[in-house]
Enzyme design. Structure first.
Site, PDB file in Angstrom:
ATOM      1  N   HIS A 335      -6.843   1.399 -14.431  1.00  0.00           N
ATOM      2  CA  HIS A 335      -6.713   1.496 -12.971  1.00  0.00           C
ATOM      3  C   HIS A 335      -7.385   0.317 -12.284  1.00  0.00           C
ATOM      4  CE1 HIS A 335      -7.088   3.663  -8.981  1.00  0.00           C
ATOM      5  NE2 HIS A 335      -8.088   2.790  -8.898  1.00  0.00           N
ATOM      6  N   GLU A 336      -8.660   0.089 -12.622  1.00  0.00           N
ATOM      7  CA  GLU A 336      -9.421  -0.946 -11.911  1.00  0.00           C
ATOM      8  C   GLU A 336      -8.855  -2.337 -12.156  1.00  0.00           C
ATOM      9  OE1 GLU A 336     -11.019   0.344  -9.854  1.00  0.00           O
ATOM     10  OE2 GLU A 336     -11.790   2.232 -10.608  1.00  0.00           O
ATOM     11  N   HIS A 423      -7.639   6.458  -1.110  1.00  0.00           N
ATOM     12  CA  HIS A 423      -7.589   7.200  -2.367  1.00  0.00           C
ATOM     13  C   HIS A 423      -6.862   8.524  -2.204  1.00  0.00           C
ATOM     14  CE1 HIS A 423     -11.215   4.601  -2.502  1.00  0.00           C
ATOM     15  NE2 HIS A 423     -10.630   4.247  -3.633  1.00  0.00           N
TER      16      HIS A 423
END
Length: 795
Positions: A335-336, A423
């Site tokens: 993800h990051e 988010h």
């Protein structure tokens, strides 16, 4: 403005005892790929002949950022934009060209051409103080504010961006806070931390047996991956500064226990390797950065640090509560690091719906990395951070199959989605992707509900879904693409993912229809073009609306693009015109990929009102676009002739005029044409922009409307071929939109003495318009544009 490469989730450890592969050589990272010159040249030709396709104006400059050339020869050239020398955040666009080089459409974030003034009313020092006051941690440096155009909303505003660097209140999380301040009002209009993180509590350690690549140096192995650009993994030793690369004597790393410091390093190294492999082997991207370079991973960061973050260059993982649970996870690492891919490709703005798309893209690819890696202890599951227990109740951070299960995320789009934390607004994109890949209803991973009364969706599988999403991100998304955009419907994730599906699988294909259905199932509607399996094209207008006084005319650019099959002849017509109005196209027909100018002429008897004019393009099929025409006058005799400008010779200083500081002057450095005062724009010999403007009401019913002024240009430039410094003379409407550029002069027009210029303003009879002079000067060698004895004579 550097968009955030956010790292928001804590991570979990997914491996421990490893079998390793090592080589003795270090691989050199290849240089970053350069834009394809031939593709960029074709795009530049399209851009010169069709500026309306990107909401362009003569006050702008463009720079090629990247190109993507398909196997067919079709190309996609991504540009950045400057306006009067200022960076335009949200002004990026993509020009798409067919294999034969003709225009095939564009991706544009701007909803209308930029027309704003570029002189700040709020000082840089004031913006700097505002930014410092908004920093809640320990600030170490406050950067110099940059004046730029913030067009992230699709409409431009003049703003300052200031970067404050330091530490968040916990004293361990670094912070680079970008603060955007309105340069007219001084209000803070937005901010984001370039280093994004989320804290939480963790416990335990996760094990699994995987393989990693290391490097042999002498008789010692180093945790440096020679296969993937020498990405290294190092030990922060529970500090926040230095990091020591892991080494080992026998190439057997970790034990699966937290007591062995290598165990956390193994999982970070594995996560970086699998993310690199995923983007390279599945999408053809040479690693996260696109240049073959590996990603550094730092573990055991800080003391009791329950967090992890991506700062745009490297991954950093804390050890969790009591330093007992290193926060390293496969899906979270993917993800990051995917934020780095998003930044390099589309650069999605990290706020509003585009920020939600940024986050959902990382959730999508983070989960696809998890499926790709097939780690025994952490199989793919469409959950985010499910191993961490960051919530303290053994639940994941997010659920892609039903995002609202976390209590905060949107499963369905609504008008409030844009106001949510990114988010949580990411839930709409996550839910769409799950529906596209796996379908709605009961699945192996969870039950995915539809929104409202939307039909059920049959998934097309991960392999096709991930290809469609990556292509949309790569060649279609702009920095401010959103879920829903009423002012610019083409700049949406639905529209762009449909174009990607068409490219990969064909118009009207099963995959195309699945994309439509998956967006509908999350309440994201769209005005989708009718799909076609044969030769087809599209028609678009720029601008899409205009106003005119009876007896005058207004124009717009009609652009076409080949959307499937081969190019064809398109013949134009218009319907819905008011009585007394006519439409003329120049040229009357084009080959799809070309453009035409539509001029709508009205008569003195045309009734005031707003009309929807349908512009038709007829070929093998007929495609249409709508132009909103406003007739805003009543005609009549010339009741108010005469000269209409206030203080036309500047002898009363700035009375009647709006001008940059020092423009209206009696300085002896340049002679006036008459009297003592004149308007002197530029002449600094450095990068500079000056403006001079006045609003003028033009009465209806007169036969002549003439703007005139005397102009003197002198320059230290010696070139006879390059216009380095320019003066634009423009007409703007009451909303600040440029209606036309009457003339552009440059250093190439330098001459001794003054010459008179004159232009007809008859097309604006009955309106109040602004006459604006804008002078722009580059970084060296002065050019002076001196204007005097202006007049607008009406008779």
């Amino acid at each position: 403005m550097k968009r955030p490469l956010a790292a928001v989730s804590a991570a979990l450890l997914t491996s421990g005892l490893l079998t390793c592969v090592a080589t003795a050589a270090h691989a050199a990272a290849p240089p970053a790929p350069a834009p394809d010159a031939s593709a960029a040249a074709r795009a530049a030709t399209v851009l010169r002949t069709n500026p309306g396709a990107v909401q362009g104006s003569s006050a702008e400059s463009y720079q090629v950022q990247s190109t993507r050339v398909d196997a067919s020869g079709a190309a996609h050239t991504r540009y950045t934009r400057t306006y009067q020398g200022l960076r335009v955040y949200g002004g990026d666009f993509v020009i798409h060209t067919a294999p034969n080089g003709t225009y095939a459409g564009s991706s544009v974030g701007l909803a209308a051409p930029l027309t704003l003034l570029t002189t700040a009313k709020v000082s840089a020092d004031a913006a700097k103080k505002t930014a410092r006051a908004g920093f809640t941690g320990k600030a170490e440096t406050v950067g110099a504010p940059e004046l730029f155009v913030d067009a992230s909303s699709g409409v431009g505003r003049l703003a300052w961006e200031t970067v404050v660097s330091g530490w968040q209140p916990d004293g361990q999380t670094p912070s680079r806070l970008h603060v955007v301040t309105d340069a007219t009002s001084g209000a803070t209009v937005g901010s984001y931390d370039e280093i994004e993180s989320v804290t939480g509590s963790g416990q335990g350690i996760y094990t699994g047996t995987v393989s990693i690549d290391a490097t042999l140096s002498g008789s010692t192995y180093q945790m440096i991956d020679p296969v993937r650009g020498n990405g290294r993994t190092c030990d922060m030793n529970n500090g926040t500064s230095s990091c020591t690369t892991f080494t080992d004597a026998d190439n057997a790393w970790g034990t699966g226990a937290n007591s062995n410091r290598q165990s956390a390093g193994v999982d970070a190294h594995f996560g970086a390797a699998k993310t690199f492999d995923y983007f390279k082997n599945v999408h053809g991207r040479n690693g996260i950065f696109g240049n073959g370079s590996g990603v550094p991973s730092r573990v055991h960061y800080g003391n009791n640090y329950v967090n992890a973050f991506w700062d745009g260059a490297q991954m950093t993982y804390g050890d969790g509560s009591s330093n007992s649970r290193p926060l390293v996870a496969l899906d979270v690492a993917g993800h990051e690091m995917s934020h780095g891919v998003t930044e390099a490709l589309a650069g999605l703005v990290y706020s509003g719906e585009s920020g939600g798309l940024n986050e959902s893209t990382s959730d999508i690819f983070g989960n696809m990395v998890e499926f790709y890696a097939a780690a025994p202890s952490d199989p793919g599951d469409y959950q985010v951070g499910e191993k961490i227990n960051i919530n303290g109740n053994n639940t994941p951070l997010r659920y892609m199959y039903n995002p609202s299960l976390d209590g905060s995320s949107d499963s369905c789009w609504s008008t409030s989605t844009k106001n949510k934390d990114v988010h949580y607004s990411s839930g709409v994109g996550n839910h769409f992707y799950f529906n596209l890949a796996e379908g709605t209803g009961s699945t192996s991973y969870g039950t995915s509900p539809v929104c409202g009364s939307a039909p059920a969706v049959t998934g097309i599988g991960r392999t096709k879904a991930e290809k469609i999403w990556y292509r949309a991100l790569d060649v279609y998304f702009t920095s401010n693409t959103s879920y829903v955009n009423t002012s610019n419907p083409a700049n949406t994730a639905r529209a762009y993912s449909l174009r990607a599906a068409t490219d990969l699988y064909g118009s009207c294909s099963t995959e195309y229809k699945a994309v439509q259905a998956a967006w509908t199932a999350v309440n994201v509607a769209g005005n989708d073009a009718t799909c076609s399996t044969g030769n087809d094209f599209s028609v678009s207008l720029s601008p899409t609306a205009g106003s005119v006084n009876p007896g005058s005319a207004v124009s717009t650019t009609v652009s076409t693009a080949t959307t499937s099959g081969s190019a064809q002849t398109v013949t134009f017509s218009a319907s819905g015109l008011p009585s007394g109005a006519s439409a003329a196209f120049s040229p009357a027909s084009v080959t799809s990929g070309g453009s035409s100018t539509l001029t709508i002429s009205t008569s003195s008897s045309t009734s005031p009102g707003t009309y929807s004019v349908t512009v038709n393009g007829a070929g093998s099929v007929t495609r249409s676009a709508t132009y909103t025409l406003t007739v805003n006058g009543s005609g009549g005799g010339c009741t108010s002739p005469g000269q209409k400008l206030a203080n036309p010779g500047f002898e009363s200083g700035s009375t009647g005029w709006t001008a940059s500081s020092g423009v209206i002057t009696s300085s002896s450095g340049q002679a006036a044409h008459g009297g003592s005062y004149k308007a002197w724009l530029d002449g600094y010999g450095s990068t500079h922009t000056d403006t001079l403007a006045q609003s003028v009401a033009l009465p209806a019913g007169c036969s002549s409307y003439t703007l005139s002024f005397w102009l003197h240009i002198d320059s230290a430039e010696t070139t006879t071929s390059t216009a380095y410094d320019k003066l634009n003379v423009q007409v703007l409407n009451s909303g600040g939109m440029v209606l036309t550029t009457l003339a552009t002069y440059s250093n190439l027009n330098k001459a001794s003495g003054y010459s008179q210029k004159s232009f007809s303003l008859a097309g604006y009879a009955g309106q109040t318009v602004t006459l604006k002079f804008t002078g722009t000067e580059d970084s060296s060698l002065q050019t002076s544009f001196v204007v005097d004895d202006t007049a607008v004579n009406v008779s």
